[in-house]
Design a protein around this motif. Structure first.
Motif, mmCIF file in Angstrom:
data_model
loop_
_atom_site.group_PDB
_atom_site.id
_atom_site.type_symbol
_atom_site.label_atom_id
_atom_site.label_comp_id
_atom_site.label_asym_id
_atom_site.label_seq_id
_atom_site.Cartn_x
_atom_site.Cartn_y
_atom_site.Cartn_z
ATOM 1 N N PHE A 15 0.614 -1.148 0.104
ATOM 2 C CA PHE A 15 -0.020 -0.185 -0.613
ATOM 3 C C PHE A 15 0.737 0.759 0.616
ATOM 4 N N VAL A 16 2.216 0.927 0.618
ATOM 5 C CA VAL A 16 3.205 2.674 1.111
ATOM 6 C C VAL A 16 3.588 2.892 -0.699
ATOM 7 N N GLU A 17 4.066 1.261 -1.110
ATOM 8 C CA GLU A 17 4.834 1.062 -1.576
ATOM 9 C C GLU A 17 3.973 1.872 -3.222
ATOM 10 N N SER A 18 2.818 2.084 -3.472
ATOM 11 C CA SER A 18 1.994 1.629 -4.793
ATOM 12 C C SER A 18 1.920 3.322 -4.409
ATOM 13 N N MET A 19 1.417 3.673 -2.643
ATOM 14 C CA MET A 19 0.889 4.845 -3.080
ATOM 15 C C MET A 19 1.956 6.165 -3.384
ATOM 16 N N LEU A 20 3.175 6.040 -2.371
ATOM 17 C CA LEU A 20 4.351 6.837 -3.594
ATOM 18 C C LEU A 20 4.667 6.859 -4.399
ATOM 19 N N THR A 21 4.785 5.392 -4.624
ATOM 20 C CA THR A 21 4.772 5.826 -6.783
ATOM 21 C C THR A 21 3.688 6.554 -7.281
ATOM 22 N N GLN A 22 1.936 5.788 -7.349
ATOM 23 C CA GLN A 22 1.565 6.092 -7.949
ATOM 24 C C GLN A 22 1.443 8.247 -7.674
ATOM 25 N N LEU A 23 2.105 8.772 -6.950
ATOM 26 C CA LEU A 23 1.570 9.987 -6.162
ATOM 27 C C LEU A 23 2.718 10.823 -6.375
ATOM 28 N N LEU A 24 3.818 10.243 -6.727
ATOM 29 C CA LEU A 24 4.969 11.499 -6.627
ATOM 30 C C LEU A 24 5.387 11.275 -8.080
ATOM 31 N N VAL A 25 5.209 10.139 -8.733
ATOM 32 C CA VAL A 25 5.212 10.124 -10.519
ATOM 33 C C VAL A 25 4.703 11.145 -11.223
ATOM 34 N N VAL A 26 3.459 12.411 -10.713
ATOM 35 C CA VAL A 26 2.770 12.886 -11.261
ATOM 36 C C VAL A 26 4.487 14.363 -11.342
ATOM 37 N N PHE A 27 5.200 14.701 -11.018
ATOM 38 C CA PHE A 27 6.213 15.276 -10.431
ATOM 39 C C PHE A 27 7.074 14.757 -12.058
ATOM 40 N N VAL A 28 6.983 13.557 -12.563
ATOM 41 C CA VAL A 28 7.845 13.503 -13.725
ATOM 42 C C VAL A 28 7.033 12.935 -14.507
ATOM 43 N N ILE A 29 5.702 12.962 -14.927
ATOM 44 C CA ILE A 29 5.498 13.172 -15.962
ATOM 45 C C ILE A 29 4.610 14.299 -16.793
ATOM 46 N N ARG A 30 4.708 15.182 -15.665
ATOM 47 C CA ARG A 30 3.520 16.077 -16.139
ATOM 48 C C ARG A 30 4.389 17.292 -17.330
ATOM 49 N N THR A 31 5.448 17.183 -16.841
ATOM 50 C CA THR A 31 6.751 18.149 -18.356
ATOM 51 C C THR A 31 7.236 17.025 -19.015
ATOM 52 N N ARG A 32 7.509 17.409 -20.370
ATOM 53 C CA ARG A 32 8.710 16.667 -21.151
ATOM 54 C C ARG A 32 10.015 16.983 -20.510
ATOM 55 N N ALA A 33 10.081 18.020 -20.199
ATOM 56 C CA ALA A 33 11.700 18.761 -19.628
ATOM 57 C C ALA A 33 11.746 17.610 -18.331
ATOM 58 N N ARG A 34 12.942 18.101 -18.030
ATOM 59 C CA ARG A 34 13.632 17.598 -16.375
ATOM 60 C C ARG A 34 12.745 18.158 -15.806
ATOM 61 N N PRO A 35 12.177 17.135 -14.258
ATOM 62 C CA PRO A 35 11.894 18.240 -13.145
ATOM 63 C C PRO A 35 11.693 19.543 -12.198
ATOM 64 N N TRP A 36 13.395 19.431 -12.483
ATOM 65 C CA TRP A 36 13.824 20.550 -11.809
ATOM 66 C C TRP A 36 14.126 21.864 -12.664
ATOM 67 N N ARG A 37 12.995 21.497 -13.871
ATOM 68 C CA ARG A 37 13.319 22.969 -14.870
ATOM 69 C C ARG A 37 11.673 23.031 -14.879
ATOM 70 N N SER A 38 11.046 22.717 -14.770
ATOM 71 C CA SER A 38 9.355 23.085 -15.237
ATOM 72 C C SER A 38 9.005 22.812 -13.681
ATOM 73 N N ARG A 39 9.176 23.964 -13.043
ATOM 74 C CA ARG A 39 7.869 24.036 -11.872
ATOM 75 C C ARG A 39 6.404 24.214 -11.585
ATOM 76 N N PRO A 40 6.435 23.339 -10.654
ATOM 77 C CA PRO A 40 4.749 22.737 -10.593
ATOM 78 C C PRO A 40 4.514 23.883 -9.746
ATOM 79 N N ALA A 41 2.585 24.511 -10.050
ATOM 80 C CA ALA A 41 1.750 24.864 -9.099
ATOM 81 C C ALA A 41 1.413 24.654 -8.021
ATOM 82 N N ARG A 42 2.152 25.422 -6.281
ATOM 83 C CA ARG A 42 2.098 24.932 -5.580
ATOM 84 C C ARG A 42 0.949 24.809 -4.785
ATOM 85 N N ALA A 43 -0.329 24.510 -5.510
ATOM 86 C CA ALA A 43 -1.506 23.574 -5.603
ATOM 87 C C ALA A 43 -1.355 21.706 -5.009
#
Ligand SMILES: Nc1ncnc2c1ncn2[C@@H]1O[C@H](COP(=O)(O)OP(=O)(O)OP(=O)(O)O)[C@@H](O)[C@H]1O
Ligand SMILES: [Mg+2]
Length: 858
Positions: free
Chosen positions: A758-786
């Motif tokens: 449960f913990v593993e799947s939650m972490l992967t499922q939730l955090l992957v948004v920061f990876v796939i929200r951009t084609r660029a490297r995650p640190w180059r595209s800042r996500p909204a605070r919300a």
């Protein structure tokens, strides 16, 4: 034309007598209108004048609708059965989780839709009504039976009623009767059995195309003919680009879900696992896979887009049109007002010899004063140039302007002599002429004289002057009525030439649209040289002009081949404007159309993104999806950016759902085979799903990369499938390794296994948004605070639930430190791998034109 009010033989069906309001006595009495107090009482009795049943359902109804979804029902039933066997806890938990997700969804969607609706109301249709003895402008909704309404060309008829007075009034009733030609309307009792023959009646939803009419309202709202069939009409419209994509995505997900659930049920059955438990597990899987938040995410992203667009003075009437605007790769526009200032003024009136001739202006002024329509820019310009010229003339009959004939005629008398005066597009007027005015009176219009007139016309038009021709004929007696056949044997009198300066901002706007990947095409009713001149003045590349005459000869297939490369269209009729839009659409483009006239309405309706301006005629505004409060091409570029922004965020949700969420559910299904116990309980799957949903609330507010705004974007199911096919299995691969390590290395028991996973799947499922929200490297595209807040918040909640003192309540067991470390390491490794593979999975940036391919393939 659909079923409409026709019987199978195609004839208009006779209506029951009680609906034939035009036969009632009330219409025969002239009416002075209602008082405000009377109208208010009537409004209370009849309710508002609205036919659309599109009113937002109440909150209660929205909740009930969600509760009634089959999956939720199955789950509740299963929980009830397990409660009957003594497992009260899972019933309570499932009920709570279902309530929480429904509450979340309803609350979010409700708020977003309210904001969008408030914006729509700001551009409500208004109607000129006689109340308390004076003319007032009221919202169409507030019209009641007994009101007296005034109508001008381009006005929508707000309710059913009888004609009290009319001059040259013609209504377009195609929407109700299928009759393509405007129908003449005049007062006086008719004995008509069918609405098509009721010349004294006007119907809600139709529009006045010419002349003027005063009508007494007899039926409003759902009691109108339109009200009784409005649901049929709504079903007639093909879904626009956004809905088409959404529907195909839905089908894809249904297929995935069905396959997975069937697989699980079969395997569980074969392995003789407990039936009820397996059933609940399968149902929970299905719930976990259903993108139940997709409607909410799309509504909120679109509604937020609408609010942002309102700040740029663009009002969105149909929310999904924002997406269609972002997907649009061809924008068609008419000329007057968009590319020109729409300050049309008379430059000069010319005789047939090409010299100034005030007599021609006088003829034009009589025609405009007695047969023109208020609000027509050419008539207005003529009357401004010669305000007194019509004095002493009286009108006998009129045959108003229409866009197919391109002529307007009046029969008028002066000093007892009657005369027919015709004005219109020069070639349309010349077609009805047999003679031309000369120094010694009318001369036969032979080929040489026609050629000489053409030379004058061409030369003037090439300088950008819009021309009208004028002609006349003496009438032996005063006619009671005019017909098109009367427009013959005319004497050509000369031309009126008009100027309409180009808008300085237009060229820049078109260039900006070009940079955004949107090609602009001009579709005008004006003559080809005028359009070409304007385009040159704006400094735009010209190219060939395709004329209405040529279009009339082309088949749909031939037109489809021509429209793509052609940028300029001239002398096109309203119908042809629509044909051009359809052809572009069939050629695989997402098409926008911007126009303001009666003649633009069909094309606006046919376009994926129909645009109009707030000063446009009612029919154009009613047909449009988006209304510009300023007539400026520049704001469309802003709108396009907004459309692409919403699409990018919706795509993030879709990618999350089809990859990481799908991957998790896939692992769950596989685990149910490989693992000796159920890998998660139904309650845990639902918790997982609820937290995942909650984390997505921040998505509509997310920032978007510049890259996502650069080109037209449209649904590409192929791209989604590709992404799913790569990222889904990747996540499963990780899950399966987790299972192996947990079972084989750590010999974890059922409760511990479920907790760790449960913990593993939650972490992967939730955090992957920061990876796939951009084609660029995650640190180059800042996500909204919300988004950061909702995602990390959901992570924290998941950890707290699984590891806190209450963990036992949900079937979790305490995790030793080394297991926790393992889970964290696996999650981190998964995120790194996902980052490495994402560009490959996202493919090349797909452009809107790929839609053609994927549509035909799919
Ligand atoms: N009041 C009128 N009387 C006579 N003829 C008219 C009148 N209004 C328009 N016409 C003729 O009909 C033609 C088409 O009308 P119009 O130019 O308004 O079409 P349009 O497609 O809206 O053009 P645009 O692209 O400039 O907006 C005109 O060029 C003119 O020749
Ligand atoms: Mg126009």
């Amino acid at each position: 034309m659909g079923t409409r009010l026709m019987d199978p033989s195609g004839h208009a069906a006779a209506m029951p007598t009680e609906h034939r309001f035009w036969l009632r006595a009330e219409g025969s009495a002239a009416s002075a209108g209602l008082t405000g107090a009377e109208a208010r009482r009537q409004l209370l009795r009849d309710g508002p004048n609205v036919v659309e049943r599109l009113r937002r359902p109440s909150v209660l109804r929205q909740i009930l609708r969600r509760l009634a979804e089959p999956l939720v029902l199955i789950l509740i039933a299963a929980a009830a059965i397990s409660a009957a066997t003594g497992d009260m806890a899972s019933l309570v938990l499932i009920a709570l989780i279902v309530a929480a997700s429904i509450g979340l969804e309803t609350w979010q969607e409700h708020g977003a839709e309210k904001a969008a609706e408030a914006l729509r109301n700001s551009i409500a249709l208004t109607v000129r009504v006689l109340r308390d003895g004076r003319e007032q402008s009221l919202r169409a909704e507030d019209i009641v039976r007994g009101d007296v309404v005034r109508l001008a060309p381009g006005n929508l008829v707000p309710a059913d009623g009888v004609v009290l007075a009319a001059s040259g009034a013609h209504a377009d009733e195609a929407i109700l009767t299928g009759e393509p030609y405007p129908v003449a309307k005049r007062p006086g009792p008719s004995r008509a059995e069918t609405m098509a023959d009721a010349h004294d009646a006007l119907f809600a939803g139709t529009s006045l195309v010419s002349g003027e009419a005063t009508m007494l309202v007899c039926e409003t709202g759902l009691a109108t003919v339109l009200g009784t069939i409005s649901t049929d009409l709504a079903a007639d419209q093909p879904p626009p680009a956004f809905e088409r994509g959404l529907r195909r995505l839905g089908l894809l997900l249904v297929r995935l879900t069905l396959a997975l659930v069937l697989f699980v049920l079969l395997v569980q059955y074969a392995l003789h696992r407990p039936v009820l438990e397996s059933f609940m597990f399968a149902a929970a899987l299905a719930v976990g896979l259903t993108p139940e938040l997709l409607p909410m995410v799309t509504t909120i992203t679109l509604a937020r887009g609408a609010v942002r667009l309102a700040a740029r003075r663009v009002i969105v009437k149909r929310l999904a049109a924002i997406h269609d605007l972002g997907a649009m790769d061809v924008l068609c526009t008419d000329k007057t007002g968009t590319l020109t200032e729409a300050r049309i003024s008379l430059a000069v009136a010319l005789g047939p010899d090409g010299r100034d001739d005030p007599a021609v202006l006088a003829l034009a002024a009589v025609n405009s004063a007695l047969g023109g329509s208020a609000g027509n820019p050419l008539d207005t310009a003529i009357l401004a140039a010669a305000p007194e010229a019509a004095c002493g003339w009286s009108a006998l009959a009129a045959l108003p302007f229409d866009f197919e004939r391109r002529r307007a005629s009046v029969a008028a008398s002066h000093d007892g002599k009657a005369m027919l005066i015709v004005k219109g597009a020069p070639e349309a007027v010349l077609a009805a002429c047999v003679a031309v005015d000369g120094p010694g009176g009318p001369q036969p219009l032979d080929a040489a004289r026609r050629a000489a007139l053409d030379v004058i016309h061409e030369a003037r038009a090439a300088q950008g002057e819009r021309l009208l021709g004028l002609a006349w004929r003496a009438l032996p007696e005063a006619p009671a009525r005019l017909a098109v056949s009367d427009e013959s044997d005319l004497v050509f009198a000369g031309f009126c030439a008009f100027l309409d300066p180009p808008k300085p901002s237009a060229a820049e706007a078109i260039e900006r649209l070009g940079q955004l990947g949107v090609r602009v095409k001009i579709i005008s009713g004006d003559a080809a040289p005028v359009v070409a001149h304007l385009v040159a003045q704006l400094g735009l590349p010209a190219g060939q002009v395709l004329s209405g005459e040529e279009i009339a000869r082309l088949t749909d297939a031939a037109l489809r081949r021509r429209v793509v490369a052609t940028r300029l269209f001239a002398r096109v009729s309203p119908d042809q404007k629509m044909r051009i839009i359809r052809a572009l659409s069939e050629a695989g483009h997402t098409v926008g159309f911007l126009g303001d006239g009666i003649n633009d309405a069909p094309a606006i309706r046919a376009a994926d993104a129909g645009l109009s301006v707030n000063t446009a005629t009612d029919v154009a505004r009613a047909a449009a999806d988006l209304i510009l409060l300023d007539n400026d091409l520049g704001v469309i570029a802003d709108g396009i950016a907004e459309g692409r922004r919403t699409y990018a965020n919706i795509m993030k949700y879709v990618r999350m759902g089809t990859s990481s969420n799908f991957g998790n559910m896939l692992s769950m299904a596989l685990a149910s085979v490989l693992v000796p116990f159920l890998p998660m309980t139904a309650v845990q799957i639902l918790l997982n799903n609820l937290l995942y949903d909650a984390s997505q609330i921040g998505l509509p507010l997310d920032e978007v990369d510049a890259d996502d705004l650069a080109t037209p974007r449209n649904w590409s199911i192929a791209a989604i499938e590709r992404f799913t096919a790569i990222m889904g299995p990747l996540s499963s691969l990780f899950d399966l390794s987790t299972f192996a390590i947990l079972l084989l290395v750590f010999h974890a028991g059922a409760a511990q296994f479920r907790t760790a996973w449960f913990v593993e799947s939650m972490l992967t499922q939730l955090l992957v948004v920061f990876v796939i929200r951009t084609r660029a490297r995650p640190w180059r595209s800042r996500p909204a605070r919300a988004l950061v807040a909702t995602s990390l918040g959901a992570c924290a909640a998941a950890l707290a639930l699984a590891l806190g003192p209450w963990a036992g309540l949900f079937g979790f067991a305490p995790l030793p430190g080394h297991l926790l470390a393992l889970v964290a390491a696996l999650a981190a490794a998964y995120l790194l791998l996902a980052e490495a593979l994402k560009r490959h999975a996202m493919g090349r940036a797909h452009r809107a034109r790929h839609r053609a391919r994927s549509t035909h393939a799919g």
